[in-house]
Write a protein that holds these residues in place. Structure first.
Motif, short mmCIF file in Angstrom:
data_model
loop_
_atom_site.label_atom_id
_atom_site.label_comp_id
_atom_site.label_asym_id
_atom_site.label_seq_id
_atom_site.Cartn_x
_atom_site.Cartn_y
_atom_site.Cartn_z
N ALA A 115 -40.23 -1.10 -5.14
CA ALA A 115 -39.75 0.14 -4.53
C ALA A 115 -40.64 0.55 -3.36
O ALA A 115 -40.15 1.01 -2.32
N ASN A 116 -41.95 0.41 -3.51
CA ASN A 116 -42.86 0.77 -2.43
C ASN A 116 -42.70 -0.16 -1.23
O ASN A 116 -42.81 0.27 -0.07
N ALA A 117 -42.43 -1.43 -1.49
CA ALA A 117 -42.19 -2.37 -0.39
C ALA A 117 -40.89 -2.04 0.35
O ALA A 117 -40.82 -2.12 1.58
N LEU A 138 -52.21 -22.53 -18.25
CA LEU A 138 -50.79 -22.83 -18.11
C LEU A 138 -49.93 -21.72 -18.69
O LEU A 138 -49.03 -21.18 -18.01
N THR A 139 -50.19 -21.33 -19.92
CA THR A 139 -49.36 -20.29 -20.55
C THR A 139 -49.66 -18.92 -19.95
O THR A 139 -48.79 -18.04 -19.92
N TYR A 140 -50.89 -18.71 -19.47
CA TYR A 140 -51.26 -17.47 -18.79
C TYR A 140 -50.37 -17.26 -17.56
O TYR A 140 -49.75 -16.21 -17.38
N ASP A 141 -50.31 -18.28 -16.71
CA ASP A 141 -49.49 -18.16 -15.51
C ASP A 141 -48.02 -17.98 -15.85
O ASP A 141 -47.30 -17.21 -15.19
N ASN A 142 -47.55 -18.68 -16.88
CA ASN A 142 -46.16 -18.52 -17.29
C ASN A 142 -45.86 -17.08 -17.70
O ASN A 142 -44.78 -16.55 -17.40
N GLN A 143 -46.80 -16.45 -18.41
CA GLN A 143 -46.62 -15.05 -18.79
C GLN A 143 -46.53 -14.15 -17.56
O GLN A 143 -45.72 -13.23 -17.50
N VAL A 144 -47.40 -14.41 -16.59
CA VAL A 144 -47.39 -13.60 -15.37
C VAL A 144 -46.06 -13.73 -14.65
O VAL A 144 -45.43 -12.73 -14.26
N PHE A 145 -45.59 -14.95 -14.47
CA PHE A 145 -44.34 -15.16 -13.74
C PHE A 145 -43.16 -14.56 -14.50
O PHE A 145 -42.25 -13.96 -13.91
N GLY A 146 -43.17 -14.70 -15.84
CA GLY A 146 -42.09 -14.12 -16.63
C GLY A 146 -42.10 -12.60 -16.59
O GLY A 146 -41.04 -11.96 -16.52
N GLY A 147 -43.30 -12.00 -16.64
CA GLY A 147 -43.39 -10.55 -16.58
C GLY A 147 -42.93 -10.00 -15.25
O GLY A 147 -42.24 -8.96 -15.19
N ILE A 148 -43.30 -10.66 -14.16
CA ILE A 148 -42.85 -10.23 -12.84
C ILE A 148 -41.33 -10.35 -12.73
O ILE A 148 -40.66 -9.45 -12.21
N THR A 149 -40.79 -11.44 -13.24
CA THR A 149 -39.33 -11.61 -13.21
C THR A 149 -38.64 -10.50 -13.98
O THR A 149 -37.63 -9.94 -13.52
N MET A 150 -39.16 -10.15 -15.14
CA MET A 150 -38.56 -9.07 -15.92
C MET A 150 -38.66 -7.74 -15.15
O MET A 150 -37.72 -6.94 -15.16
N GLY A 151 -39.79 -7.52 -14.50
CA GLY A 151 -39.94 -6.29 -13.72
C GLY A 151 -39.00 -6.24 -12.53
O GLY A 151 -38.52 -5.17 -12.15
N ILE A 152 -38.72 -7.40 -11.94
CA ILE A 152 -37.73 -7.46 -10.86
C ILE A 152 -36.35 -7.07 -11.38
O ILE A 152 -35.56 -6.42 -10.68
N GLY A 153 -36.06 -7.44 -12.64
CA GLY A 153 -34.81 -7.02 -13.24
C GLY A 153 -34.69 -5.51 -13.30
O GLY A 153 -33.64 -4.93 -12.95
N LEU A 154 -35.74 -4.82 -13.76
CA LEU A 154 -35.72 -3.36 -13.79
C LEU A 154 -35.58 -2.80 -12.38
O LEU A 154 -34.83 -1.84 -12.15
N ALA A 155 -36.27 -3.40 -11.43
CA ALA A 155 -36.27 -2.88 -10.06
C ALA A 155 -34.93 -3.06 -9.36
O ALA A 155 -34.47 -2.15 -8.65
#
Length: 779
Positions: free
Chosen positions: A747-749, A662-679
């Motif tokens: 960016a690649n997409a 549960l917390t593993y998946d939450n970390q993944v989704f949160g990290g992707i969201t943060m990366g989308i912010g940078l992108a």
């Protein structure tokens, strides 16, 4: 009242893992009952019901409130300060600042290569938001009104707010000796010049990532209270022992007289790894007034004074053979950590050095000062910036030689760390499986075929992108000390000093205890993150908490289990080697009829408690423990408006064993969201020509990604390597790697959809419309 002996503490019918003899290394878990399962957080009810006590919730009798007056100018000298009006205002109990005794408290800004002394209230303000004075009053409103009533006369000085011009002739100096933090540190292996000679294709490109602000949900703040000469601080922090040492150093106090408590916090992402000036200011105001003081920063203050991810200006030249072998990489970076040394270029070049097999690499990074708030560690420092350049270049090289982007990366996967001396092998490297399994689960080849078949026409165009990464740390390290108590009724107390950032640390540690002892997580009472009652721990950051603390927790649980078996051996008159723990009882392997409940053990009844102490063992010698990641995304781009909509995202992570799904998946989704912010959305905007000030220091203009910016379909795909060499729980870090390649994948997409290479963040409609218009004009 419930009879403790009637409570079902233990899972029925399943033996606990094999108990090693003292001194033996425990074997890796096989089939698990708790670890890796999707179980609720142990503190879920407290977090969602509002009963969890965050520092902002702490209320003490006669508590005052603090506010800080900050310099409104980018670069200025305080020439005169008048606090008389503020002191006379209703409810005001103390005013401190420049020209008071408290101003001379030393303050250090530190990075890897330098240590620059400042002051708590420095009359030379080198960035907008520097602390000038502070007030303690009966209410927050009275404190803010009084702070605003302080009259300060400034001499406004010339400034530099753009790191790209900081070393130009005639530019204002941030410090007297100039704007270069330290001489650039070159890195090299092989011969880059020869490597480019061997290449069939050579490409080079400039890239830039804008400065990001951490923006944790809970702002920075603390409550300070004195009891005689002893200080207690409730702080929103990633490491209570680091706050203790910082405050003790600043106030010249013994560590034993500073207690820091930080049991709940609403995110930090690196910005709360250290004490802020506000922490020491609150302590001083509390000492002067002899009353507790709460000081919580406003959201606007957090944009200016408590850290950021530095902007990076990068140039990358790369050579490749037609068969897909990289021959040379040459990288340079100019960046800034702000007005003080704060690691502006720290680790930006690490992926260029280490992610892909390349015999010839040369990098050079230059860190400069500008008149802006100092940086702080920000989730995977340096790596997302480096990935933005490297992973876009990898796609460009793949296209130039006619290879699929995934196949090109697979061609260049390393088996050992090239950036470290001695060609040290990785304990495990799941990068290949991240790419291969991730591509299959995403439907990478099918998506590219589908998009290719539809052609590059129409108002809405689709594209898919891939990017990979590793985090240079993530293996954890000593020290970690855990104390585990098993009481006479079989319930358990778990004591450790690490902070839970909201990511589920307490849950993971409870699951480790449950796995070893069979006790249900709800019967494990947890004490953590309190320098007065819990064990020493280094700050929770850099993806080190789970791989550092969980092996020590397992060691403590095994110690408890060994003691229980030894006690049972005496009671049952059976050799300890014949006994094992199951369902809250110690049982004989050879004669199952011989068993004794834990609560009935004579030695446990006499002692009242069994105490197990666990320590973190050293990492394996001459080997490297790193987590790896590959991410895939699909976007739809509106060719008229420049709007980019992210349709779906998949993250494949090799972070060793999954400890809590549960917390593993939450970390993944949160990290992707943060990366989308940078992108796509985030950028600090400084007025570089007129004032140097940040012009978007609010939640409206600084665009943190919202639910509308993230895809409906996000998939977390663990690549479980169960790294037994790394540590006894097989876990590697997760929080950092899951955000490293995200922006580059987007960016690649976008390039795949539009044919336009966006080399500067963020990819927002304004920039993309301009690039689309430029592309049409040049076509």
């Amino acid at each position: 009242m419930t009879d403790p002996e009637k409570v079902q503490y233990y899972l029925e019918g399943v033996p606990t893992p094999e108990t090693p003899q003292p001194g033996e290394t425990p074997k890796p878990w096989q089939e698990t009952r708790f670890v890796g399962k999707r179980l609720p957080r142990v503190d879920a009810y407290e977090r969602v019901s509002g009963t969890a006590v965050y520092p902002v919730d702490v209320t003490l009798p006669k508590m005052l409130y603090g506010a800080i007056l900050r310099c409104p100018h980018t670069h200025a000298l305080v020439k005169q300060i008048d606090t008389q009006k503020a002191r006379r205002m209703p409810g005001v109990h103390a005013v401190i600042g420049v020209n008071t005794l408290e101003a001379d408290v030393p303050w250090s800004y530190k990075d890897r290569v330098s240590r620059r002394q400042s002051k708590l209230f420095d009359p030379h303000c080198r960035f907008e938001g520097e602390a000038v004075a502070a007030v303690a009053a009966e209410t927050p409103y009275q404190a803010w009104d009084a702070a605003k009533a302080i009259n300060v006369v400034y001499e406004i000085l010339p400034f530099v707010a753009d790191e790209r011009t900081a070393l130009n002739a005639g530019v204002a100096f941030v410090h007297e000796e100039g704007n270069q933090v330290s001489p650039p540190e070159p890195y090299g292996r092989g011969d880059a010049t020869s490597g480019f000679t061997e290449a069939d294709v050579i490409l080079e490109q400039d890239y830039r990532t804008e400065c990001e602000i951490h923006v944790p949900l809970e702002p920075h703040g603390c409550v300070a209270n004195w009891d005689g000469d002893r200080l207690t601080i409730w702080e929103s922090t990633q490491g209570v022992y680091k706050i203790q040492s910082d405050v003790a150093e600043a106030l010249k106090m013994p560590l034993a007289k500073v207690r820091v408590i930080g049991q709940y916090m609403g995110g930090g992402f690196g910005s709360k790894l250290q004490a802020g000036k506000y922490t020491v200011i609150a302590a001083l105001l509390a000492r002067i007034t002899a009353r507790p003081v709460k000081l919580t920063l406003s959201r606007e203050e957090t944009y200016l004074a408590v850290g950021n991810r530095p902007p990076a200006n990068m140039h990358l030249k790369a050579g490749v053979k037609k068969d897909g072998s990289l021959t040379a990489l040459e990288f340079s970076c100019a960046a800034t950590g702000g007005a003080y040394p704060a690691g502006g270029t720290s680790l930006v070049d690490w992926l260029i050095r280490d992610l892909y097999t390349c015999p010839n690499v040369r990098t050079l990074c230059a860190d400069v000062y500008i008149n802006a708030g100092p940086a702080r560690a920000f989730r995977a420092p340096g790596h997302p910036q480096g990935a933005w350049a490297l992973e876009q270049m990898m796609d460009a090289l793949a296209e130039a030689i006619g290879m699929d982007p995934v196949d090109f990366r697979l061609k260049n996967i390393p088996l050992y760390s090239q950036a470290r001396p001695g060609q040290q092998p990785y304990t495990t490297t799941g990068l290949r499986e991240c790419l291969e399994t991730g591509a299959r689960a995403f439907g990478w080849r099918e998506a590219r075929d589908r998009i290719s078949a539809t052609g590059k026409s129409g108002k809405i165009r689709s594209g898919v992108g891939v990017a990979a990464g590793l985090w240079f740390a993530g293996g954890g390290r000593p020290p970690a000390t855990i104390i585990l108590k098993l009481f006479s009724d079989g319930s358990v107390n778990l004591n450790f000093g690490a902070s839970d950032l909201g990511t589920g640390t307490k849950t993971v540690m409870a699951l480790v205890v449950s796995e070893e002892l069979g006790v249900a997580p709800e019967f494990i009472q947890i004490e953590h993150a309190d320098t007065g009652t819990t064990q020493f721990a280094t700050p929770s950051g850099g993806s080190k908490t789970v791989p550092t603390e969980s092996p020590a927790v397992r060691a403590a649980a095994i110690s408890v289990k060994q003691q229980l078996i030894a006690i049972a051996a005496k009671d049952l008159k059976i050799a300890a080697g014949d006994l094992y723990l199951q369902s809250g009882a110690v049982m004989s392997r050879t004669d199952p009829s011989k068993r004794i409940e834990i609560a009935q053990l004579s030695g446990l009844k006499d002692r009242g408690v069994v105490v197990g102490i666990g320590y973190r063992a050293p990492n394996p010698e001459n080997k490297v423990v790193n987590p790896f990641v590959a991410q895939f995304c699909e976007v739809a781009v509106d060719m008229e408006t420049g709007e980019v909509r992210i349709i779906r995202f998949l993250g494949a992570q090799d972070s060793g064993r999954v400890m809590s799904r549960l917390t593993y998946d939450n970390q993944v989704f949160g990290g992707i969201t943060m990366g989308i912010g940078l992108a796509a959305t985030e950028a600090r905007v400084l007025d570089t020509s007129q004032t140097g000030k940040m012009v978007n220091r609010n939640g409206h203009d600084y665009k943190v990604p919202t639910i509308l910016d993230v895809p409906d379909r996000m998939i977390s795909l663990p690549i479980e390597t169960n790294d037994a060499e790394a540590n006894t729980t097989g876990a590697k870090g997760l929080g950092e790697p899951v955000t490293i390649p995200t922006a580059a994948a987007v960016a690649n997409a976008v390039y795949h959809a539009t044919g336009i290479r966006v080399t500067q963040t963020p990819i927002n409609p304004v920039q993309l419309c301009w690039l689309l218009a430029k592309h049409r004009k040049e076509a």
